[in-house]
Motif scaffolding. Structure first.
Motif, PDB file in Angstrom:
ATOM      1  N   PHE A  47      34.765  53.404  91.632  1.00  0.00           N
ATOM      2  CA  PHE A  47      34.848  53.102  93.002  1.00  0.00           C
ATOM      3  C   PHE A  47      34.558  51.548  93.075  1.00  0.00           C
ATOM      4  O   PHE A  47      33.612  51.025  92.367  1.00  0.00           O
ATOM      5  CB  PHE A  47      33.854  53.905  94.064  1.00  0.00           C
TER       6      PHE A  47
ATOM      7  N   SER B 206      33.177  48.884  95.567  1.00  0.00           N
ATOM      8  CA  SER B 206      32.231  48.999  96.841  1.00  0.00           C
ATOM      9  C   SER B 206      32.001  47.472  97.429  1.00  0.00           C
ATOM     10  O   SER B 206      31.458  46.678  96.738  1.00  0.00           O
ATOM     11  CB  SER B 206      30.729  49.689  96.489  1.00  0.00           C
TER      12      SER B 206
ATOM     13  N   THR C 294      33.425  51.873 100.368  1.00  0.00           N
ATOM     14  CA  THR C 294      33.803  52.153  99.250  1.00  0.00           C
ATOM     15  C   THR C 294      35.216  52.782  99.136  1.00  0.00           C
ATOM     16  O   THR C 294      35.497  53.412  99.945  1.00  0.00           O
ATOM     17  CB  THR C 294      33.017  53.264  98.438  1.00  0.00           C
TER      18      THR C 294
ATOM     19  N   GLU D  82      37.903  54.404  96.160  1.00  0.00           N
ATOM     20  CA  GLU D  82      38.201  54.943  94.898  1.00  0.00           C
ATOM     21  C   GLU D  82      39.223  54.383  94.155  1.00  0.00           C
ATOM     22  O   GLU D  82      40.329  54.127  94.815  1.00  0.00           O
ATOM     23  CB  GLU D  82      38.303  56.491  94.986  1.00  0.00           C
TER      24      GLU D  82
END
Length: 250
Positions: free
Chosen positions: A90, A92, A111, A113
């Protein structure tokens, strides 16, 4: 209205959104967060990371959260989550949440992916490395073969040569038109004309050419069209062999 708007914005965001207090307890998560982790709000709200995730995940998340809270600033960080389905990556953005007094009361994270992007990136890197290795091997083969190998563009100007080509024509051959080295009357251009019209078959032609030392040599050429991926003619690639002695013997 503002609360409803903010709630809808968070819930329908394309990112995973979560809010934690200073102690690391979850105060809010959105649907994307549930979808990515497989956990529900009932599983998470009011709990710490160590009550929800493994120690490996907890240590990583808590360390980054404390950096935001203690330094009262935003950070961009790549984090990983290991669960039953494997390891996910991820990207973030974490930033502090302030009270009206200016004191940090917690942090918020947004966040995205990037697991698939990293997989694609790794595959592209492997492909790039394989192509690079193939190109090196290809060049090594072309450089070591004894035949002259030359490439011309659509204007019949030399754009590439192997070592044998440089040894015959000289180091300044690139950028010169092929006819610059022709000797005597010859119909070489007429013979190879179909090549520049897109003909796929190999064309054979014999041509008297001037070597870099000024001597006239008879070269046997095997010529083929060079096209791009869309089938557009880029020019021609030819290999040649000096057959002067052979012809004299005959």
């Amino acid at each position: 209205k503002n609360e409803l708007f903010l709630s809808n914005l968070i819930e329908h965001s394309g990112a995973l959104v979560f809010v934690k207090d200073k102690e690391g307890r979850y105060l809010l998560i959105n649907g994307k967060w549930e979808e990515a982790t497989g956990l529900t709000r009932e599983d998470v709200i009011g709990k710490h990371d160590h009550e929800v995730f493994s120690k490996e995940n907890d240590d990583q998340f808590r360390q980054n959260d404390l950096k935001v809270i203690n330094e009262a600033r935003s950070i961009d960080i790549e984090e990983t989550l290991t669960d039953d389905t494997g390891r996910k990556s991820f990207l973030s953005v974490k930033f502090p949440v302030f009270e009206s007094s200016g004191e940090v009361s917690g942090m918020c994270g947004m966040t995205t992916e990037i697991t698939n992007l990293k997989i694609i990136g790794n595959e592209l890197k492997k492909t790039e490395n394989n192509l690079s290795a193939l190109a090196l091997k290809h060049n090594a083969v072309l450089e070591t073969v004894p035949e002259i190998i030359m490439e011309v563009d659509n204007n019949k100007v030399y754009s590439w040569a192997n070592q044998a080509g440089y040894e015959f024509f000289g180091p300044d051959v690139i950028g010169k038109e092929a006819a610059y080295y022709f000797e005597g009357e010859q119909n070489t251009y007429e013979t190879v004309k179909p090549l520049f019209e897109g003909r796929e078959n190999v064309i054979y032609v014999e041509s008297f050419q001037r070597r870099k030392d000024g001597k006239i040599r008879l070269l046997a050429w095997w010529c083929k069209v060079n096209k791009d991926n869309n089938g557009n003619v880029l020019g021609g690639i030819s290999s040649a062999r000096d057959i002067t002695e052979q012809k004299e013997y005959e």
